[in-house]
Design a protein around this motif. Structure first.
Motif, PDB file in Angstrom:
ATOM      1  N   GLY A 175       0.788  -1.214   0.000  1.00 34.48           N
ATOM      2  CA  GLY A 175       0.000   0.000   0.000  1.00 34.48           C
ATOM      3  C   GLY A 175       0.830   1.278   0.000  1.00 34.48           C
ATOM      4  O   GLY A 175       0.313   2.340  -0.299  1.00 34.48           O
TER       5      GLY A 175
ATOM      6  N   ASN B 206     -11.178  -6.529 -10.740  1.00 35.94           N
ATOM      7  CA  ASN B 206     -10.529  -5.286 -10.345  1.00 35.94           C
ATOM      8  C   ASN B 206     -11.413  -4.437  -9.456  1.00 35.94           C
ATOM      9  O   ASN B 206     -10.950  -3.516  -8.804  1.00 35.94           O
ATOM     10  N   LEU B 207     -12.723  -4.750  -9.483  1.00 35.81           N
ATOM     11  CA  LEU B 207     -13.668  -3.951  -8.704  1.00 35.81           C
ATOM     12  C   LEU B 207     -14.300  -4.853  -7.653  1.00 35.81           C
ATOM     13  O   LEU B 207     -14.559  -6.027  -7.909  1.00 35.81           O
ATOM     14  N   PHE B 208     -14.553  -4.289  -6.465  1.00 35.67           N
ATOM     15  CA  PHE B 208     -15.298  -5.033  -5.450  1.00 35.67           C
ATOM     16  C   PHE B 208     -16.750  -5.115  -5.912  1.00 35.67           C
ATOM     17  O   PHE B 208     -17.412  -4.078  -6.084  1.00 35.67           O
TER      18      PHE B 208
ATOM     19  N   LEU C  28     -19.709  -3.182  -4.247  1.00 33.13           N
ATOM     20  CA  LEU C  28     -19.631  -1.729  -4.056  1.00 33.13           C
ATOM     21  C   LEU C  28     -19.866  -1.022  -5.386  1.00 33.13           C
ATOM     22  O   LEU C  28     -19.457  -1.518  -6.437  1.00 33.13           O
TER      23      LEU C  28
ATOM     24  N   THR D 201     -17.663   4.254  -5.044  1.00 30.24           N
ATOM     25  CA  THR D 201     -16.902   3.746  -3.902  1.00 30.24           C
ATOM     26  C   THR D 201     -15.631   3.052  -4.381  1.00 30.24           C
ATOM     27  O   THR D 201     -14.546   3.262  -3.843  1.00 30.24           O
TER      28      THR D 201
ATOM     29  N   LEU E  23     -12.029   4.589  -3.327  1.00 28.98           N
ATOM     30  CA  LEU E  23     -11.071   3.864  -2.485  1.00 28.98           C
ATOM     31  C   LEU E  23      -9.648   4.020  -3.010  1.00 28.98           C
ATOM     32  O   LEU E  23      -8.682   3.859  -2.259  1.00 28.98           O
ATOM     33  N   GLY E  24      -9.521   4.354  -4.306  1.00 30.61           N
ATOM     34  CA  GLY E  24      -8.196   4.604  -4.869  1.00 30.61           C
ATOM     35  C   GLY E  24      -7.596   5.900  -4.348  1.00 30.61           C
ATOM     36  O   GLY E  24      -6.377   6.056  -4.300  1.00 30.61           O
TER      37      GLY E  24
ATOM     38  N   PRO F  42      -8.060   5.048   1.233  1.00 28.36           N
ATOM     39  CA  PRO F  42      -8.435   3.644   1.492  1.00 28.36           C
ATOM     40  C   PRO F  42      -9.530   3.483   2.541  1.00 28.36           C
ATOM     41  O   PRO F  42     -10.001   2.362   2.743  1.00 28.36           O
ATOM     42  N   ALA F  43      -9.935   4.542   3.234  1.00 27.41           N
ATOM     43  CA  ALA F  43     -11.087   4.408   4.124  1.00 27.41           C
ATOM     44  C   ALA F  43     -12.218   5.320   3.648  1.00 27.41           C
ATOM     45  O   ALA F  43     -13.155   5.596   4.393  1.00 27.41           O
ATOM     46  N   LEU F  44     -12.089   5.789   2.414  1.00 29.30           N
ATOM     47  CA  LEU F  44     -13.129   6.561   1.742  1.00 29.30           C
ATOM     48  C   LEU F  44     -13.432   7.900   2.431  1.00 29.30           C
ATOM     49  O   LEU F  44     -14.568   8.344   2.472  1.00 29.30           O
TER      50      LEU F  44
ATOM     51  N   ARG G  27      -9.823   4.306 -11.762  1.00 28.57           N
ATOM     52  CA  ARG G  27      -9.237   4.300 -10.419  1.00 28.57           C
ATOM     53  C   ARG G  27      -7.736   4.578 -10.494  1.00 28.57           C
ATOM     54  O   ARG G  27      -7.185   5.320  -9.683  1.00 28.57           O
TER      55      ARG G  27
ATOM     56  N   ARG H 239      -5.548   7.807  -8.760  1.00 29.25           N
ATOM     57  CA  ARG H 239      -4.452   7.527  -7.815  1.00 29.25           C
ATOM     58  C   ARG H 239      -3.195   8.329  -8.142  1.00 29.25           C
ATOM     59  O   ARG H 239      -2.358   8.542  -7.266  1.00 29.25           O
TER      60      ARG H 239
END
Lengths: 219, 538
Positions: free
Chosen positions: A78, A90-92, A95, A99, A103-104, A107-109, A151, A155
């Motif tokens: 990380g 690549n995506l949850f 979500l 979101t 998250l990119g 990491p805790a939005l 994403r 980043r």
């Protein structure tokens, strides 16, 4: 990226050795900043292991991996200056796109209004404007990979690792995705390491080729 | 690819299975219903006592479910985070043991650890705690239900976590997600998908749990509907009350089953068998200690009662026990009932499978046949709807006016055990037969193979294994069951669990411990046989 970074190579492998089970790997190479490098070779040769060493998912038994001149020994995945795009997942899946891309950034939005705009801009940039509340399951394979690129965009990392990102897409789609990748590369001037089996893709995208065979880089 | 004759045979077999089950379940329920009005006119169909029974049944089931799920969460998270934990595969397999262990044996083990003289209370006393934990009453029932259901819930959750793609963990590491963010965005949603189904299943098991409440529940303050049915039939000899309670129990299970059917199903296939992905979180020393502590505590909680059964059992004179006539009599009865129940369950399953295959083989099955197929699939729910004690009560009412119940009892117990085993047997056999038919159906038909030669050359070599698995699993269930035999057991009709229970009741605990060890080993061996091949298949 600050100008001083350009004096360093994007990625350096200093005599890196690793054994996984019976497979042995030995990498020693230097990847210059700002290029698109295609990593090719037969399956099982060590292409993904090479990427895993850069990303920090594998730790060398000996030797050092340097990113932008900094030694990455003991640096958690990380904390490394890079973004990742896999072939799939690549995506949850549970979500929404906002979101997933947010998250990119954090990491805790925890997102500022500016961050939220950046997410929407990135979606627009990859051709998914207005898709913020969509779930990955409602998208096509190509759209999901576009979201993964979005994403990577937010980043803003100097290095992008792609592990066969277009392998699951049909040929026409691969073409347009490669164009998108080239566009993004020209805008951000990042370094891209892309694992691929597709000769056309190598020809279309890559500035140079890194050929991996039997766990080492083939000259 | 079936011939007309094969199709007709299949449908006939399915119809026979369906009729047999329906008669066996519907007849006693009708008997219960026809007796009910008389009891309600006597007044007090739903008196204060009944209300308190219902309240306690729901209370203990609700608390048991809550505790089992709550405590299973950290264990499942820790196990999922540690795919390379020492002996992990054995810890996950240990969690399957309570499912194959006769409930009575588990209860004995728990008494050994949490009883007044048990290890746990001696530790508490050593630590200076005055009040011992009681294994009897509500607290005991809760401990026992958690012992049996925490592993089940944990396996369901672990399977949900292990199903997540490996990329998720690499991605979360690469994005720099902290433990709390990983729980919020990845683990939590995965658990939330599994927990409703798991909680429904655990609640159903706890609401209908009989043996644990019988052994650990004490007096009217800690009695559930099932045990009250048994008591009113066996001790108070008040069939009217038994009927009223049985109907209430059916209503309760119907409501629970309906709610469960609305929940997403919980799947347990392939858990812990090396599908776990590499994780990149939880690498700090503290996280390692925390996970190791959680896993060790859960393992101890499961191992200690099992160990207590072994230790106590070995103190008994096992040689003397197995040579005494009472043991041989009970073992013979148990075996006869278990084999009958197992074979019956297989026979009925084969009928259902054949009929479903015949209907699936038709391109455009007529509407009634579609309904028939659905009825065959819904069979296992019907079985769950009417718990064994309720079935037994109904049959008791049916037979008593006409004949001696004791004489029919072995048959009834075998049939009730067959019904209990049916869902499990179907789960083993149906996929095996379907794959086999898909693989060999067309080829066999094109070669014109049929009859005995097809059976000998094509079917038996492939299907022998799932059939034996189903048989051993069904036999394990039947051998360990106390629920059905509790109603009908007597001096003349004794099974092994009944023998253990009566020795326990007459304070010959030494004998009970020895017998429990023997029975536990037999049942676990049969369960292992019944699940070993299943693991390889998935």
């Amino acid at each position: 990226m600050t100008p001083s970074d350009t004096s360093y190579a994007a990625v350096e492998f200093h005599d890196v050795r690793l054994s996984l089970g019976t497979a042995r790997f030995h990498f020693d190479c230097r990847i210059e900043t700002g290029h698109i490098i295609a990593v090719t070779g037969p399956s099982g040769a060590g292409k993904s292991t090479l990427l895993n060493l850069v990303a920090g998912f594998e730790t060398p038994d000996s030797g050092r991996v340097l990113l932008s001149g900094k030694d990455m020994s003991g640096v958690h995945p990380g904390q490394r200056p890079l973004s990742l795009v896999f072939q799939d997942n690549n995506l949850f899946a549970h979500l929404d796109l906002f979101t997933n891309i947010g998250l990119g950034i954090h990491p805790a939005l925890k997102l500022s209004p500016g961050d939220r705009r950046a997410v929407s801009d990135a979606l627009q940039r990859v051709g998914l404007a207005g898709y913020e509340t969509r779930k990955p399951g409602t998208l096509s394979g190509g759209e999901r990979q576009r979201a993964a690129f979005a994403r990577a965009l937010v980043r803003k990392r100097p290095l992008l690792l792609l592990d066969e990102p277009f392998a699951a897409l049909d040929p026409a789609l691969r073409l347009s995705m490669a164009d998108l990748l080239l566009d993004l590369h020209r805008e951000s001037r990042n370094t891209i390491l892309i694992v691929t089996h597709d000769r056309d893709e190598v020809a279309r995208l890559a500035d140079c080729v890194l050929s991996v065979e039997n766990g080492t880089i083939h000259p | 690819m079936l011939t007309g004759a094969q199709r007709r045979q299949g449908l006939a077999a399915g119809a026979a299975s369906l009729t047999a089950i329906a008669l066996f379940v519907v007849l006693p329920v009708t008997a219960l219903l026809s007796t009910a009005p008389a009891s309600s006119s006597q007044g007090g169909f739903f008196d204060g006592y009944t209300a308190s029974l219902l309240r306690f049944t729901l209370l203990q089931a609700g608390l048991s479910t809550f505790l089992s799920i709550l405590l299973a969460v950290p264990v499942a998270l820790a196990l999922a985070r540690r795919p390379a934990f020492p002996l992990r595969i054995w810890i996950v397999r240990l969690m399957a043991v309570p499912m194959g262990l006769p409930v009575l044996i588990g209860a004995l083990g728990l008494i050994g650890i949490f009883g007044r003289q048990g290890l746990f209370n001696r530790l508490l006393a050593f630590a200076g705690v005055e009040q011992p934990v009681s294994i009897y009453g509500l607290s005991g029932i809760l401990i026992a239900h958690v012992f049996f259901n925490l592993p089940l819930a944990c396996r369901l959750m672990l399977s949900g976590l292990e199903r997540l793609p490996g990329e998720y963990w690499r991605l979360s590491a690469s994005l720099g997600m902290r433990p709390l963010a990983i729980f919020r965005f990845i683990e939590g949603p995965a658990l939330a998908r599994v927990i409703p189904g798991a909680a429904g299943l655990v609640f159903m098991l706890c609401a209908t749990s009989f043996t644990l409440v019988l052994v650990l529940g004490g007096g009217p303050a800690a009695t559930t509907l099932e045990v009250a049915i048994y008591q009113s039939l066996r001790f108070d000899f008040n069939p009217a009350r038994a009927v009223a309670l049985a109907l209430l129990q059916i209503g309760l299970t119907a409501v629970v089953l309906f709610i469960i059917s609305r929940l997403p199903p919980a799947d347990i296939a392939g858990v812990g068998e090396g599908r776990a992905s590499r994780r990149f979180d939880g690498r700090s020393l503290l996280a390692r200690f925390y996970d190791a502590g959680i896993i060790a505590a859960a393992t101890l909680f499961l191992v200690l009662p099992l160990g207590a059964v072994v230790v106590a059992g070995l103190k008994a004179d096992l040689l003397k026990l197995i040579t005494m006539p009472a043991f041989r009599q009970a073992a013979f009865t148990s075996l006869a009932i278990a084999i009958s129940a197992g074979l019956l369950a297989i026979l009925v399953s084969l009928g259902i499978i054949a009929a479903r295959a015949a209907i699936a083989d038709m391109r455009h099955p007529p509407r009634p046949l579609k309904a028939f197929s659905a009825a065959l699939s819904g069979m296992s729910s019907l079985v769950l709807l009417v718990p064994p004690v309720v079935l037994g009560t109904g049959w008791f009412l049916l037979i008593r006016p006409h004949a001696d119940v004791t004489r029919a009892a072995p048959l009834l117990i075998a049939a009730i055990n067959m019904l209990m085993a049916l869902p499990f047997v179907m789960r083993v056999l149906a996929p095996a037969f379907e794959t086999h038919a898909a693989r060999t159906g067309r080829l066999g038909a094109s070669l014109g193979l049929s009859g005995f030669s097809r059976f000998r050359l094509i079917d038996w070599p492939v299907l022998a294994r799932p059939l034996m698995m189903a048989l051993s699993f069904a036999m394990a269930l039947s051998l360990g069951d106390l629920g059905a035999v509790a109603l009908f057991g007597s001096q003349e009709l004794t099974t092994l669990p009944y023998l253990v229970y009566s020795r326990l009741g007459s304070y010959r605990t030494n004998d009970a411990d020895g017998l429990a060890l023997i029975l536990g080993v037999i049942c676990l061996a049969l369960t292992a046989l019944g699940t070993a091949g299943h693991r390889r298949q998935t």
